[in-house]
Design an enzyme around this catalytic site. Sequence first.
Site, PDB file in Angstrom:
ATOM      1  CB  SER A 109      20.463  -0.201   4.269  1.00  0.00           C
ATOM      2  OG  SER A 109      20.084  -1.213   5.174  1.00  0.00           O
ATOM      3  CE1 TYR A 169      16.553  -1.257   1.037  1.00  0.00           C
ATOM      4  CE2 TYR A 169      17.809  -2.333   2.773  1.00  0.00           C
ATOM      5  CZ  TYR A 169      17.186  -1.205   2.268  1.00  0.00           C
ATOM      6  OH  TYR A 169      17.198  -0.036   2.983  1.00  0.00           O
ATOM      7  CE  LYS A 224      19.298   1.154   0.341  1.00  0.00           C
ATOM      8  NZ  LYS A 224      19.060   2.574   0.026  1.00  0.00           N
ATOM      9  CB  VAL A 257      13.509   5.049  10.137  1.00  0.00           C
ATOM     10  CG1 VAL A 257      12.576   6.234  10.330  1.00  0.00           C
ATOM     11  CG2 VAL A 257      14.959   5.478  10.359  1.00  0.00           C
ATOM     12  CG  ASP A 291       5.067   3.323   3.539  1.00  0.00           C
ATOM     13  OD1 ASP A 291       4.482   3.232   4.643  1.00  0.00           O
ATOM     14  OD2 ASP A 291       4.704   4.085   2.626  1.00  0.00           O
ATOM     15  CB  ILE A 292      11.385   0.902   3.108  1.00  0.00           C
ATOM     16  CG1 ILE A 292      12.068   0.178   1.942  1.00  0.00           C
ATOM     17  CG2 ILE A 292      12.307   0.989   4.326  1.00  0.00           C
ATOM     18  CD1 ILE A 292      13.167   0.958   1.268  1.00  0.00           C
ATOM     19  CG  ASN A 293      11.015  -0.561   8.372  1.00  0.00           C
ATOM     20  OD1 ASN A 293       9.854  -0.198   8.562  1.00  0.00           O
ATOM     21  ND2 ASN A 293      12.051   0.092   8.857  1.00  0.00           N
TER      22      ASN A 293
END
Length: 218
Positions: free
Chosen positions: A87, A143, A147, A174, A177-179
């Site tokens: 990321s 996070y 990364k 994108v 769900d993660i964002n």
Amino acid sequence: IYFVQVNNAGASGVVVDEERLRAMNIDPETWLSGKATNMVQQVIKTSYETAVECLNTNFYGVQRLTEALLPLLQLSPSGARIVNVSSLRGELWRIRGDDLRNELGDLETLNEEKLDSILKRFLKDLKENTLEAGGWSLMLPAYSISKATLNAYNRVLAKRHPSMLINCVHPGYVNTDINWHTGPMPVEEGARGPVKCALLPDGGPTGCYFDQTEVASF
Ligand SMILES: NC(=O)c1ccc[n+]([C@@H]2O[C@H](COP(=O)([O-])OP(=O)(O)OC[C@H]3O[C@@H](n4cnc5c(N)ncnc54)[C@H](OP(=O)(O)O)[C@@H]3O)[C@@H](O)[C@H]2O)c1
């Protein structure tokens, strides 16, 4: 013919009040520039437990799986490909602390022990509420460091296994769900970067971090 390992699983490392976050209606540019950091402090919280889950998924999970699969990848008729879905949050320039940035950027001294000690230091600072003084990112702190260490691990691996093509890719912002579905890019488009890295021709780049826009031309 070659073998491919794609490390895609990811956890955000935070607890979010999604309703309040949606009501803030933050535009993608503000998200990506880091200008949203202060705005979201009240609705996006990092707990010790979510941070541990995040580091385990995004860094240690990749490391364990890679160690388990390396003997198989080494049997690949032509050099295996490893793709680490990373990321932009882990890009070195975003790291606030100079010492931490230098530590993560120094390939000569980087190894698994060093990365583990950085992550332990992060968890200690999180527990003691000293993230700011420690130079850690204040936007999605777990996070971001998961990364950043993944990117560093990618470089360590690539140096150690020159016959393979081992790269990191940021898929883009994108809609997943993660964002909490704040990202505007359709998933089909987000998948393009990892797929391109998996299909790199023999003699292609290794030990690199690519933004999704860079891989578009491969
Ligand atoms: N979406 C973006 O804008 C964006 C931007 C930069 C990077 N990325 C990276 O892209 C990758 C894919 O994320 P995504 O956007 O597709 O998010 P996602 O829809 O939330 O997908 C994440 C996936 O990881 C799995 N997962 C989470 N924890 C796991 C664990 N401990 N063990 C095994 N699987 C686990 C989830 O499984 P369950 O559904 O079963 O929990 C889910 O399938 C991640 O590495 C993420 O960091 C995404």
